[in-house]
Design a protein around this motif. Structure first.
Motif, PDB file in Angstrom:
ATOM      1  N   ALA A 245     -46.527 -63.710  34.398  1.00  0.00           N
ATOM      2  CA  ALA A 245     -45.202 -63.158  34.394  1.00  0.00           C
ATOM      3  C   ALA A 245     -45.485 -62.053  35.383  1.00  0.00           C
ATOM      4  O   ALA A 245     -44.871 -60.848  34.863  1.00  0.00           O
ATOM      5  CB  ALA A 245     -44.607 -63.145  33.136  1.00  0.00           C
TER       6      ALA A 245
ATOM      7  N   SER B  14     -48.023 -61.578  42.290  1.00  0.00           N
ATOM      8  CA  SER B  14     -48.884 -62.234  41.171  1.00  0.00           C
ATOM      9  C   SER B  14     -50.190 -62.465  41.280  1.00  0.00           C
ATOM     10  O   SER B  14     -50.585 -63.243  42.444  1.00  0.00           O
ATOM     11  CB  SER B  14     -48.251 -63.497  40.642  1.00  0.00           C
ATOM     12  OG  SER B  14     -48.991 -64.073  39.558  1.00  0.00           O
TER      13      SER B  14
ATOM     14  N   LEU C 266     -44.308 -67.949  36.065  1.00  0.00           N
ATOM     15  CA  LEU C 266     -42.763 -67.999  35.735  1.00  0.00           C
ATOM     16  C   LEU C 266     -42.354 -66.580  36.493  1.00  0.00           C
ATOM     17  O   LEU C 266     -42.921 -65.696  36.773  1.00  0.00           O
ATOM     18  CB  LEU C 266     -42.487 -68.071  34.120  1.00  0.00           C
ATOM     19  CG  LEU C 266     -42.978 -66.983  33.455  1.00  0.00           C
ATOM     20  CD1 LEU C 266     -42.098 -65.683  33.447  1.00  0.00           C
ATOM     21  CD2 LEU C 266     -42.760 -67.487  31.899  1.00  0.00           C
ATOM     22  N   GLY C 267     -41.025 -66.493  36.520  1.00  0.00           N
ATOM     23  CA  GLY C 267     -40.174 -65.462  37.026  1.00  0.00           C
ATOM     24  C   GLY C 267     -40.835 -65.065  38.509  1.00  0.00           C
ATOM     25  O   GLY C 267     -40.735 -65.927  39.246  1.00  0.00           O
ATOM     26  N   ASP C 268     -40.741 -63.875  38.830  1.00  0.00           N
ATOM     27  CA  ASP C 268     -40.986 -63.611  40.262  1.00  0.00           C
ATOM     28  C   ASP C 268     -42.682 -64.214  40.777  1.00  0.00           C
ATOM     29  O   ASP C 268     -42.866 -64.058  41.907  1.00  0.00           O
ATOM     30  CB  ASP C 268     -40.843 -62.081  40.374  1.00  0.00           C
ATOM     31  CG  ASP C 268     -39.542 -61.931  40.870  1.00  0.00           C
ATOM     32  OD1 ASP C 268     -38.802 -62.676  40.888  1.00  0.00           O
ATOM     33  OD2 ASP C 268     -39.072 -60.505  40.747  1.00  0.00           O
TER      34      ASP C 268
ATOM     35  N   ALA D 258     -36.280 -65.410  35.170  1.00  0.00           N
ATOM     36  CA  ALA D 258     -37.384 -65.311  34.381  1.00  0.00           C
ATOM     37  C   ALA D 258     -37.160 -65.548  32.746  1.00  0.00           C
ATOM     38  O   ALA D 258     -38.143 -66.149  32.027  1.00  0.00           O
ATOM     39  CB  ALA D 258     -38.162 -63.892  34.311  1.00  0.00           C
TER      40      ALA D 258
ATOM     41  N   ASP E  35     -36.856 -69.040  32.256  1.00  0.00           N
ATOM     42  CA  ASP E  35     -38.172 -69.797  32.444  1.00  0.00           C
ATOM     43  C   ASP E  35     -39.035 -69.747  31.001  1.00  0.00           C
ATOM     44  O   ASP E  35     -39.530 -70.729  30.747  1.00  0.00           O
ATOM     45  CB  ASP E  35     -38.948 -69.149  33.287  1.00  0.00           C
ATOM     46  CG  ASP E  35     -38.650 -69.622  34.932  1.00  0.00           C
ATOM     47  OD1 ASP E  35     -37.780 -70.404  35.141  1.00  0.00           O
ATOM     48  OD2 ASP E  35     -39.236 -68.984  35.774  1.00  0.00           O
TER      49      ASP E  35
ATOM     50  N   THR F  80     -33.915 -72.948  40.246  1.00  0.00           N
ATOM     51  CA  THR F  80     -34.431 -71.766  40.382  1.00  0.00           C
ATOM     52  C   THR F  80     -34.477 -71.882  42.138  1.00  0.00           C
ATOM     53  O   THR F  80     -34.397 -70.844  42.653  1.00  0.00           O
ATOM     54  CB  THR F  80     -36.011 -71.422  40.068  1.00  0.00           C
ATOM     55  OG1 THR F  80     -36.923 -72.622  40.152  1.00  0.00           O
ATOM     56  CG2 THR F  80     -35.839 -71.246  38.654  1.00  0.00           C
TER      57      THR F  80
END
Length: 241
Positions: free
Chosen positions: A9, A14, A149-151, A167, A170, A200
């Protein structure tokens, strides 16, 4: 560190996503966000007509590139003002971090906008400029015991105000999938993607287009009526890869 599972996350840049798909820079959208936060005392005795507003360029004039200006109070006491924009900026020099911005830049970009916009800009003691980044929908969200998950998974323009919301959704759905799979993490992760990918991807698309809520004809219920704790979980075998 050892763990049963790794949940990435960790945002648009990431490191966990890189484990799954390798190093690939996010896509610069050609837009930046000018931002500032400051005490409303800097506005003097004046206050904007609305506690929160989103001002758009006039799409009836083709010469106007898509741009908008959002402002709202950050506190219940209305003692802190925040504004953020979506502003065309084709010549971003690269990098994913914010840089300082000048008042002349934003004044030029929002010349002709409503007087409330001008006064909010004029009162700002300092501004920053952030690149707006996104990625195309990822071909996979997990492998073995690693999931994102998320961005980290579906970064999007902030134009619907739904990045953090996606997020949180998710995380709720992922939790339910892990529970239902009873420790079979690989199946849980596939179920999670199957349940979330359509929603999403659609929020990513509409955030990119920046037309949501622009007219009174917009129906926002598909966004706000979604309940991550009750939405049916989808069997991954029924969804195309």
């Amino acid at each position: 560190v050892e763990a049963d599972i790794v949940i990435g996350a960790d945002g648009v840049n990431s490191k966990v996503r890189e484990i799954l798909l390798g190093v690939e820079p996010p896509i610069y959208t050609g837009f930046v966000a000018f931002r500032s936060i400051y005490p409303v005392s800097l506005l003097g005795d004046w206050r904007p007509a609305s506690d929160a507003a989103k001002w758009w360029s006039d799409e009836r004039h083709p010469a106007n590139e898509d741009r908008h200006f959002i402002h709202y109070y950050l506190t219940r006491k209305r003692d802190e003002m925040y504004f953020v924009t979506g502003s065309p900026f084709p010549d971003w020099p690269g990098g994913v971090s914010s840089v300082p911005a000048t008042k002349d830049e934003i004044k030029t970009c929002y010349e002709g906008f409503h007087p409330d916009v001008q006064r909010i800009i004029d009162a700002a003691p300092a501004l920053s400029k952030w690149p707006l980044l996104e990625r195309n929908p990822l071909p996979l969200w997990s492998r073995d015991n690693v999931v994102v998950l998320g961005d980290a998974c579906h970064p999007m323009k902030p134009h619907m105000g739904q990045g953090a919301g996606m997020a949180i959704e998710d995380a709720a759905v992922l939790f339910r999938c892990i529970q239902q799979a009873d420790g079979a993490f690989d199946r849980a992760f596939q179920m999670y993607r199957a349940t979330r990918i359509e929603r999403t991807s659609e929020v990513q698309r509409q955030s990119h287009e920046n037309k949501w809520m622009r007219t009174k004809a917009t129906d926002p219920t598909w966004v706000y009526s979604y309940d991550a704790m009750t939405t049916p979980l989808v069997d991954p075998e029924t969804v195309d890869a």
